[in-house]
Motif scaffolding. Structure first.
Motif, PDB file in Angstrom:
ATOM      1  N   ALA A 189       0.957  -1.317   0.138  1.00  0.00           N
ATOM      2  CA  ALA A 189      -0.110  -0.161  -0.170  1.00  0.00           C
ATOM      3  C   ALA A 189       0.637   1.577  -0.085  1.00  0.00           C
ATOM      4  CB  ALA A 189      -1.167  -0.309   1.345  1.00  0.00           C
ATOM      5  N   SER A 190       2.498   1.218   0.143  1.00  0.00           N
ATOM      6  CA  SER A 190       3.102   2.292   0.869  1.00  0.00           C
ATOM      7  C   SER A 190       4.562   1.997   0.298  1.00  0.00           C
ATOM      8  CB  SER A 190       2.687   3.130   1.805  1.00  0.00           C
ATOM      9  OG  SER A 190       2.998   2.318   2.986  1.00  0.00           O
ATOM     10  N   ALA A 191       5.133   2.331   0.354  1.00  0.00           N
ATOM     11  CA  ALA A 191       6.709   2.189   0.149  1.00  0.00           C
ATOM     12  C   ALA A 191       7.348   1.498   1.072  1.00  0.00           C
ATOM     13  CB  ALA A 191       7.560   3.473  -1.160  1.00  0.00           C
ATOM     14  N   ASP A 192       6.771   1.883   2.439  1.00  0.00           N
ATOM     15  CA  ASP A 192       7.485   1.419   4.017  1.00  0.00           C
ATOM     16  C   ASP A 192       6.746   0.217   4.743  1.00  0.00           C
ATOM     17  OD1 ASP A 192       5.217   2.791   4.252  1.00  0.00           O
ATOM     18  OD2 ASP A 192       6.510   4.512   5.921  1.00  0.00           O
ATOM     19  N   GLU A 193       5.840  -0.297   3.553  1.00  0.00           N
ATOM     20  CA  GLU A 193       4.427  -1.067   4.593  1.00  0.00           C
ATOM     21  C   GLU A 193       5.797  -2.316   5.148  1.00  0.00           C
ATOM     22  OE1 GLU A 193       0.038  -2.997   4.000  1.00  0.00           O
ATOM     23  OE2 GLU A 193       1.387  -2.577   1.837  1.00  0.00           O
ATOM     24  N   SER A 194       5.468  -2.529   5.945  1.00  0.00           N
ATOM     25  CA  SER A 194       6.244  -4.104   5.932  1.00  0.00           C
ATOM     26  C   SER A 194       5.246  -5.435   5.742  1.00  0.00           C
ATOM     27  CB  SER A 194       6.831  -4.030   7.803  1.00  0.00           C
ATOM     28  OG  SER A 194       5.473  -4.463   8.186  1.00  0.00           O
ATOM     29  N   GLU A 195       7.027  -6.341   5.627  1.00  0.00           N
ATOM     30  CA  GLU A 195       5.899  -8.061   4.849  1.00  0.00           C
ATOM     31  C   GLU A 195       3.910  -8.261   6.181  1.00  0.00           C
ATOM     32  OE1 GLU A 195       8.114 -10.791   3.668  1.00  0.00           O
ATOM     33  OE2 GLU A 195       7.066 -12.214   4.508  1.00  0.00           O
ATOM     34  N   GLU A 196       5.047  -7.764   7.365  1.00  0.00           N
ATOM     35  CA  GLU A 196       4.053  -8.333   8.816  1.00  0.00           C
ATOM     36  C   GLU A 196       2.820  -7.275   7.624  1.00  0.00           C
ATOM     37  OE1 GLU A 196       4.405 -11.041  10.317  1.00  0.00           O
ATOM     38  OE2 GLU A 196       2.248  -9.978  11.083  1.00  0.00           O
ATOM     39  N   GLU A 197       2.643  -6.480   7.639  1.00  0.00           N
ATOM     40  CA  GLU A 197       1.639  -5.388   7.861  1.00  0.00           C
ATOM     41  C   GLU A 197       0.785  -6.081   6.467  1.00  0.00           C
ATOM     42  OE1 GLU A 197       2.459  -0.628   9.295  1.00  0.00           O
ATOM     43  OE2 GLU A 197       3.776  -1.466   7.627  1.00  0.00           O
ATOM     44  N   PHE A 198       1.806  -6.344   5.390  1.00  0.00           N
ATOM     45  CA  PHE A 198       1.217  -6.610   3.728  1.00  0.00           C
ATOM     46  C   PHE A 198       0.608  -8.218   4.238  1.00  0.00           C
ATOM     47  CE2 PHE A 198       2.106  -9.395  -0.328  1.00  0.00           C
ATOM     48  CZ  PHE A 198       0.722  -8.509  -1.185  1.00  0.00           C
ATOM     49  N   ARG A 199       0.927  -8.888   4.689  1.00  0.00           N
ATOM     50  CA  ARG A 199       0.356 -10.670   4.983  1.00  0.00           C
ATOM     51  C   ARG A 199      -0.203  -9.946   5.987  1.00  0.00           C
ATOM     52  NH1 ARG A 199       2.374 -15.265   5.440  1.00  0.00           N
ATOM     53  NH2 ARG A 199       1.115 -17.086   6.952  1.00  0.00           N
ATOM     54  N   SER A 200      -0.254  -9.426   6.933  1.00  0.00           N
ATOM     55  CA  SER A 200      -1.933  -9.660   8.229  1.00  0.00           C
ATOM     56  C   SER A 200      -2.620  -8.589   7.342  1.00  0.00           C
ATOM     57  CB  SER A 200      -0.779  -8.059   8.940  1.00  0.00           C
ATOM     58  OG  SER A 200      -2.256  -7.951   9.625  1.00  0.00           O
ATOM     59  N   PHE A 201      -2.369  -7.668   5.771  1.00  0.00           N
ATOM     60  CA  PHE A 201      -3.704  -7.468   5.455  1.00  0.00           C
ATOM     61  C   PHE A 201      -4.821  -8.312   5.180  1.00  0.00           C
ATOM     62  CE2 PHE A 201      -5.572  -5.935   1.402  1.00  0.00           C
ATOM     63  CZ  PHE A 201      -6.517  -5.399   1.615  1.00  0.00           C
ATOM     64  N   TRP A 202      -4.042  -9.078   4.257  1.00  0.00           N
ATOM     65  CA  TRP A 202      -4.813  -9.922   3.189  1.00  0.00           C
ATOM     66  C   TRP A 202      -4.917 -11.145   4.436  1.00  0.00           C
ATOM     67  CZ3 TRP A 202      -6.139  -8.785  -1.153  1.00  0.00           C
ATOM     68  CH2 TRP A 202      -5.478  -7.746  -1.768  1.00  0.00           C
ATOM     69  N   TYR A 203      -4.462 -11.138   5.485  1.00  0.00           N
ATOM     70  CA  TYR A 203      -5.230 -12.315   6.069  1.00  0.00           C
ATOM     71  C   TYR A 203      -6.248 -11.814   6.785  1.00  0.00           C
ATOM     72  CZ  TYR A 203      -4.814 -15.241  10.510  1.00  0.00           C
ATOM     73  OH  TYR A 203      -5.618 -16.599  11.714  1.00  0.00           O
ATOM     74  N   ASP A 204      -6.356 -10.513   6.802  1.00  0.00           N
ATOM     75  CA  ASP A 204      -7.616 -10.027   7.616  1.00  0.00           C
ATOM     76  C   ASP A 204      -9.047 -10.236   6.495  1.00  0.00           C
ATOM     77  OD1 ASP A 204      -9.657  -9.042   9.425  1.00  0.00           O
ATOM     78  OD2 ASP A 204      -9.335  -7.242   8.108  1.00  0.00           O
ATOM     79  N   TYR A 205      -8.146  -9.080   4.943  1.00  0.00           N
ATOM     80  CA  TYR A 205      -9.230  -9.430   4.024  1.00  0.00           C
ATOM     81  C   TYR A 205      -9.993 -10.862   3.568  1.00  0.00           C
ATOM     82  CZ  TYR A 205     -10.644  -8.520  -0.808  1.00  0.00           C
ATOM     83  OH  TYR A 205     -11.650  -7.939  -2.124  1.00  0.00           O
ATOM     84  N   LEU A 206      -8.899 -11.936   3.595  1.00  0.00           N
ATOM     85  CA  LEU A 206      -9.522 -12.604   3.288  1.00  0.00           C
ATOM     86  C   LEU A 206     -10.127 -13.770   4.356  1.00  0.00           C
ATOM     87  CD1 LEU A 206      -7.301 -13.783   1.242  1.00  0.00           C
ATOM     88  CD2 LEU A 206      -9.104 -13.458  -0.173  1.00  0.00           C
ATOM     89  N   ASP A 207     -10.482 -13.000   5.511  1.00  0.00           N
ATOM     90  CA  ASP A 207     -11.291 -13.877   7.259  1.00  0.00           C
ATOM     91  C   ASP A 207     -10.023 -15.127   7.420  1.00  0.00           C
ATOM     92  OD1 ASP A 207     -12.509 -13.631   8.582  1.00  0.00           O
ATOM     93  OD2 ASP A 207     -14.489 -14.735   7.348  1.00  0.00           O
ATOM     94  N   LEU A 208      -8.777 -14.917   7.168  1.00  0.00           N
ATOM     95  CA  LEU A 208      -8.420 -16.416   7.188  1.00  0.00           C
ATOM     96  C   LEU A 208      -8.400 -17.143   8.266  1.00  0.00           C
ATOM     97  CD1 LEU A 208      -5.224 -16.140   4.897  1.00  0.00           C
ATOM     98  CD2 LEU A 208      -7.500 -17.070   4.607  1.00  0.00           C
ATOM     99  N   GLY A 209      -8.837 -15.840   9.172  1.00  0.00           N
ATOM    100  CA  GLY A 209      -8.858 -16.074  11.000  1.00  0.00           C
ATOM    101  C   GLY A 209     -10.001 -17.587  11.519  1.00  0.00           C
ATOM    102  N   ARG A 210     -10.955 -17.274  10.900  1.00  0.00           N
ATOM    103  CA  ARG A 210     -12.192 -18.310  11.165  1.00  0.00           C
ATOM    104  C   ARG A 210     -12.227 -19.236  10.501  1.00  0.00           C
ATOM    105  NH1 ARG A 210     -16.590 -14.661  12.357  1.00  0.00           N
ATOM    106  NH2 ARG A 210     -14.894 -13.271  10.521  1.00  0.00           N
ATOM    107  N   ASP A 211     -13.061 -20.034  11.419  1.00  0.00           N
ATOM    108  CA  ASP A 211     -13.056 -21.556  11.285  1.00  0.00           C
ATOM    109  C   ASP A 211     -14.765 -21.296  10.856  1.00  0.00           C
ATOM    110  OD1 ASP A 211     -13.756 -24.566  11.549  1.00  0.00           O
ATOM    111  OD2 ASP A 211     -13.882 -24.495  13.838  1.00  0.00           O
ATOM    112  N   TYR A 212     -14.166 -22.003   9.453  1.00  0.00           N
ATOM    113  CA  TYR A 212     -15.599 -22.448   8.749  1.00  0.00           C
ATOM    114  C   TYR A 212     -15.895 -23.905   8.621  1.00  0.00           C
ATOM    115  CZ  TYR A 212     -15.379 -17.577   6.085  1.00  0.00           C
ATOM    116  OH  TYR A 212     -15.606 -16.381   5.986  1.00  0.00           O
ATOM    117  N   GLY A 213     -15.346 -24.785   8.993  1.00  0.00           N
ATOM    118  CA  GLY A 213     -15.705 -25.509   9.089  1.00  0.00           C
ATOM    119  C   GLY A 213     -16.727 -25.622   9.990  1.00  0.00           C
ATOM    120  N   LYS A 214     -16.444 -25.288  11.536  1.00  0.00           N
ATOM    121  CA  LYS A 214     -17.236 -25.085  12.456  1.00  0.00           C
ATOM    122  C   LYS A 214     -19.271 -24.347  11.445  1.00  0.00           C
ATOM    123  CE  LYS A 214     -18.252 -22.726  16.759  1.00  0.00           C
ATOM    124  NZ  LYS A 214     -17.626 -21.119  17.711  1.00  0.00           N
ATOM    125  N   ILE A 215     -18.886 -23.160  11.096  1.00  0.00           N
ATOM    126  CA  ILE A 215     -19.843 -21.998  10.871  1.00  0.00           C
ATOM    127  C   ILE A 215     -20.256 -23.170   9.604  1.00  0.00           C
ATOM    128  CG2 ILE A 215     -20.739 -20.875   9.213  1.00  0.00           C
ATOM    129  CD1 ILE A 215     -18.099 -19.026  10.264  1.00  0.00           C
TER     130      ILE A 215
END
Length: 318
Positions: free
Chosen positions: A61-87
């Motif tokens: 998103a910017s020239a100084d974005e860290s890999e951690e921020e980049f990774r965190s963005f997509w993790y959240d966007y794709l809802d990877l922290g949710r257990d869809y099996g349970k749903i």
DNA sequence: CGGCAGGCGGTTA
DNA sequence: TAACCGCCTGCC
């Protein structure tokens, strides 16, 4: 110019086609090599998934974005922290039809999208079809959004995998931006849209939705910008009712915004497809929308939005 | 040509 | 509060 990064995730209950082709988002496109490309949160990305490994290559998103921020963005966007099996187990219990719907769309995830983007996207979506919705949104971004400069070499991966003369998917009859150009466009801010006239939007072919877009942008500004609006909606008891305050936002569009842009997973948007689904699957008369809402509340509860996604995907495949 | 596509806003009864 | 209508546009 933004950096390019690659991150990988181990994923389950995850299928890109189900995620990007279930009507919740409009800026992702299947490419001839099987990858999906699109823009979210000011980041361009290309995604592939195989054997439970998701690979995302994209711009920061910017020239100084860290890999951690980049990774965190997509993790959240794709809802990877949710257990869809349970749903899925919860929704499928005692409901054979729902289990079939879940099987049809087993890899769906509900994206955590930008509120403003979902507002203008679903205002444009009314009485409209998906290819044209996509074209309209791209036209608005191209004319009024910010330009993202993408290093040209990022495109080479896709190019070399596919014949040059392939019929690349584009927007609104235009060539796909990632083969033609290194420039991509973000969703314009409320400040930009609020200052437009209906005539300014003529080239975007929005029709009668154009004034809705402008007026909603003005309403957002009157409320102090999108952040205060978002804070208000996130703590609101009934965000769907609150959202219908905005121009061009009725019950259906408001439900979509609440579900995809505010994280209200109990929202159950009912459109013509869902009316057909609820009739076919649960034998509720197609014009009894209130009855459908009540059924969803009672049987799907806090998982209403997920149920809606499975049913929608299922219905479109029938 | 009418009908329709992931509705909304406004009017009418 | 339910039913109806017009609406931009593009495609069938």
């Amino acid at each position: 110019m933004a950096d390019v990064m690659t991150v990988t995730f181990e994923v389950k209950d995850f299928h890109l086609a189900h995620i990007f082709d279930c009507g919740q988002c409009f800026r992702w496109n299947l490419q001839p090599d099987g990858s999906w490309t699109g823009i979210a949160g000011g980041r361009w990305a290309r995604m592939t998934e195989q054997d439970g490994v998701l690979v995302i290559t994209g711009t920061t998103a910017s020239a100084d974005e860290s890999e951690e921020e980049f990774r965190s963005f997509w993790y959240d966007y794709l809802d990877l922290g949710r257990d869809y099996g349970k749903i899925k187990r919860s929704l499928g219990r005692g409901d054979a039809a729902m289990r079939r719907a879940i099987k049809a769309g087993e890899g769906i995830r509900i994206l955590n999208q930008d509120l403003w983007e979902t507002m203008i996207s679903f205002i444009i979506s009314q009485n409209n079809n998906i290819p044209r919705i996509k074209g309209c949104i791209e036209a608005v971004c191209r004319q009024f959004g910010e330009t993202i400069e993408v290093p040209v070499h990022i495109f080479d991966t896709v190019r070399q995998d596919s014949p040059q003369d392939h019929d690349w998917p584009g927007f609104d009859g235009q060539p796909s931006p990632f083969v033609e150009s290194e420039k991509l466009y973000t969703i314009p801010e409320p400040e930009v849209l609020a200052s437009l006239t209906r005539e300014d939007l003529d080239g975007c072919r929005l029709g009668y939705r154009a004034p809705y877009l402008i007026e909603t942008a003005q309403q957002v500004l009157e409320m102090g910008g999108i952040k205060p609006v978002e804070n208000h909606l996130r703590q609101a008891e009934d965000p769907v009712a609150e959202l219908t305050y905005f121009a061009g936002v009725g019950p259906k569009v408001a439900s979509c915004i609440a579900l995809f842009g505010v994280g209200r997973y109990d929202a159950f948007p009912i459109d013509v497809w869902m009316r057909r689904a609820m009739h076919t699957v649960y034998n509720i008369e197609e014009n009894r929308v209130g009855e459908m809402q009540a059924y969803a509340r009672e049987h799907f509860g806090k998982y209403g939005g997920f149920a809606q996604q499975y049913l929608f995907y299922y219905m479109r495949g029938l």
